[in-house]
Scaffold this motif. Structure first.
Motif, PDB file in Angstrom:
ATOM      1  N   TYR A  51       0.830  -1.204   0.000  1.00  0.00           N
ATOM      2  CA  TYR A  51       0.000   0.000   0.000  1.00  0.00           C
ATOM      3  C   TYR A  51       0.865   1.256   0.000  1.00  0.00           C
ATOM      4  N   ASN A  52       1.901   1.281   0.847  1.00  0.00           N
ATOM      5  CA  ASN A  52       2.742   2.479   0.944  1.00  0.00           C
ATOM      6  C   ASN A  52       3.562   2.690  -0.326  1.00  0.00           C
ATOM      7  N   ILE A  53       4.090   1.590  -0.881  1.00  0.00           N
ATOM      8  CA  ILE A  53       4.884   1.714  -2.115  1.00  0.00           C
ATOM      9  C   ILE A  53       4.017   2.234  -3.249  1.00  0.00           C
ATOM     10  N   GLN A  54       2.789   1.737  -3.351  1.00  0.00           N
ATOM     11  CA  GLN A  54       1.877   2.220  -4.391  1.00  0.00           C
ATOM     12  C   GLN A  54       1.597   3.719  -4.220  1.00  0.00           C
ATOM     13  N   PRO A 162     -16.256  12.066 -15.357  1.00  0.00           N
ATOM     14  CA  PRO A 162     -16.662  10.768 -15.920  1.00  0.00           C
ATOM     15  C   PRO A 162     -15.756   9.619 -15.483  1.00  0.00           C
ATOM     16  N   GLU A 163     -16.381   8.495 -15.226  1.00  0.00           N
ATOM     17  CA  GLU A 163     -15.667   7.322 -14.727  1.00  0.00           C
ATOM     18  C   GLU A 163     -14.607   6.811 -15.706  1.00  0.00           C
ATOM     19  N   GLU A 164     -14.854   7.009 -17.003  1.00  0.00           N
ATOM     20  CA  GLU A 164     -13.965   6.370 -17.977  1.00  0.00           C
ATOM     21  C   GLU A 164     -12.533   6.882 -17.970  1.00  0.00           C
ATOM     22  N   ILE A 165     -12.269   8.053 -17.388  1.00  0.00           N
ATOM     23  CA  ILE A 165     -10.882   8.536 -17.359  1.00  0.00           C
ATOM     24  C   ILE A 165     -10.237   8.390 -15.982  1.00  0.00           C
ATOM     25  N   LEU A 166     -10.987   7.927 -14.997  1.00  0.00           N
ATOM     26  CA  LEU A 166     -10.432   7.843 -13.648  1.00  0.00           C
ATOM     27  C   LEU A 166      -9.290   6.838 -13.559  1.00  0.00           C
ATOM     28  N   GLY A 171      -5.551   3.987 -11.806  1.00  0.00           N
ATOM     29  CA  GLY A 171      -5.289   2.638 -12.290  1.00  0.00           C
ATOM     30  C   GLY A 171      -3.822   2.252 -12.276  1.00  0.00           C
ATOM     31  N   THR A 172      -3.571   0.967 -12.536  1.00  0.00           N
ATOM     32  CA  THR A 172      -2.211   0.440 -12.630  1.00  0.00           C
ATOM     33  C   THR A 172      -2.081  -0.394 -13.894  1.00  0.00           C
ATOM     34  N   PHE A 173      -0.844  -0.573 -14.313  1.00  0.00           N
ATOM     35  CA  PHE A 173      -0.538  -1.436 -15.457  1.00  0.00           C
ATOM     36  C   PHE A 173       0.562  -2.382 -15.015  1.00  0.00           C
ATOM     37  N   PHE A 174       0.200  -3.690 -14.855  1.00  0.00           N
ATOM     38  CA  PHE A 174       1.118  -4.680 -14.292  1.00  0.00           C
ATOM     39  C   PHE A 174       1.654  -4.212 -12.943  1.00  0.00           C
ATOM     40  N   GLY A 175       0.762  -3.636 -12.133  1.00  0.00           N
ATOM     41  CA  GLY A 175       1.127  -3.223 -10.791  1.00  0.00           C
ATOM     42  C   GLY A 175       1.780  -1.860 -10.688  1.00  0.00           C
ATOM     43  N   ILE A 181       3.966   5.695 -15.085  1.00  0.00           N
ATOM     44  CA  ILE A 181       4.353   5.314 -16.445  1.00  0.00           C
ATOM     45  C   ILE A 181       4.390   6.547 -17.336  1.00  0.00           C
ATOM     46  N   VAL A 182       3.380   7.403 -17.205  1.00  0.00           N
ATOM     47  CA  VAL A 182       3.347   8.646 -17.989  1.00  0.00           C
ATOM     48  C   VAL A 182       4.565   9.514 -17.660  1.00  0.00           C
TER      49      VAL A 182
END
Length: 349
Positions: A51-54, A162-166, A171-175, A181-182
């Motif tokens: 949780y903290n690392i995220q 809108p929910e679609e950009i949240l 979100g995460t990609f492979f954690g 990433i951006v």
């Protein structure tokens, strides 16, 4: 063979990237970051939890984005204190388009980032076109952008994003958090531009001497406007990612981004006078500040100390940068004096 020769021989046989890494001025800064991580890991059982690392990496993403943008400007010998207000206004305008005018969420997201570029370009035009000091201009524009955001929102958050950009903020990609990433992509693009394009060479040249750059045909003012616009775009992008993270547009977004971005860049070895350093150093500096802020929370220190710590880090970083610059100038004077003293001997010979 003595010890020094043995070490040199071993170093000569190492791969080129290893020799480059050991000679890099970023190595001591990276060592500080590693030491902080070790201290945090030993000092708090919660530091290495998932949780903290995220949370740390997600916060670091925004710090890296702003530090990368600020590093580019500082290399040019300029700075932009309006990045936080820029991000806030871009988020407010894009949020208004989504919620009140029915503009598709992803289109509004892109518009928000581009609006940041427009605001940055305005800063650049004022600085380059009117020959104004960037510190003074961007302090003034901070008030303009913040004031417009407050007028539009009346100080209230714009909810119903809108929910679609949240997922872009949460979100995460492979954690790996998507904002990180951006940020990594933006950092790599900045490094590539500085390393392999004429614009990168122009940035360093202008940072070292704007007048000399003009004399050799570099369009200094155009490069300045381009850099300010790029920084504004990154600020707008960061603002939109934060809107996606919060699920709302708020005028409080980016309050300390400018000061932390400058601190990160200076910690990373970028000279305030321009022409020296790399955005990679700024990213490492951002990581140092983020870890320190995380430690303050984990060790139960009053959260209000975070601002004080940020200020202290800025002052120390600027002081160390100034001290290093004075040492370099003194060393150069000594070399010139020594060469001048030796010149008559050479003539006599």
């Amino acid at each position: 063979m003595n010890n020094e020769n043995q070490v040199a021989a071993k170093g000569a046989g190492a791969p080129p990237w290893v020799r480059a890494a050991t000679k890099s001025p970023l190595l001591p800064i990276f060592g500080i970051l590693v030491a902080l991580i070790v201290i945090a890991s030993v000092g708090s059982p919660h530091f290495l939890t998932e949780y903290n690392i995220q949370a740390l990496v997600r916060d670091l993403a925004f710090a890296v984005l702003i530090a990368t943008a600020m590093s580019m400007l500082l290399l040019l010998g300029e700075l932009d204190l309006s990045v936080g207000a820029n991000a806030s206004l871009s988020g407010v305008l894009a949020g208004t388009l989504m919620v009140q005018h029915g503009v598709p969420a992803f289109l509004a997201f892109v518009i928000g980032a581009l609006l940041g570029g427009v605001f940055g370009a305005i800063n650049g035009i004022l600085v380059a076109g009117l020959r104004l000091n960037s510190l003074v201009v961007t302090i003034g524009m901070t008030g303009v952008y913040s004031g417009i955001a407050l007028v539009l929102t009346k100080g209230k958050a714009i909810t119903g994003i809108p929910e679609e950009i949240l997922f872009l903020g949460k979100g995460t990609f492979f954690g790996i958090p998507i904002p990180f990433i951006v940020a990594a992509v933006v950092l790599l693009l900045a490094l590539a531009v500085l390393r392999w394009t004429p614009i990168g060479r122009y940035v360093y040249a202008i940072g070292n001497s704007a007048e000399a750059s003009r004399l050799i045909g570099i369009r200094v003012d155009r490069i300045r406007v381009l850099l300010f616009a790029s920084v504004g775009t990154v600020a707008g992008l960061a603002g939109m990612l934060y809107v996606a993270r919060l699920g709302s547009s708020q005028t409080s977004i980016g309050g300390e981004w400018a000061i932390n971005g400058i601190a990160a860049a200076v910690i990373g070895g970028i000279a305030l006078t321009g022409g020296t350093g790399s955005p990679l150093g700024g990213a490492i500096g951002a990581a140092i500040i983020s870890v320190i802020s995380n430690l303050i929370v984990l060790f139960g220190v009053n959260v209000y100390w975070q601002s004080a710590v940020s200020g202290i880090v800025v002052v120390l970083a600027i002081s160390l940068g100034s001290f290093s610059a004075m040492r370099r100038a003194r060393r150069e004077r000594m070399i010139k004096t020594r060469d001048a003293a030796a010149e008559p001997l050479k003539v006599g010979v």
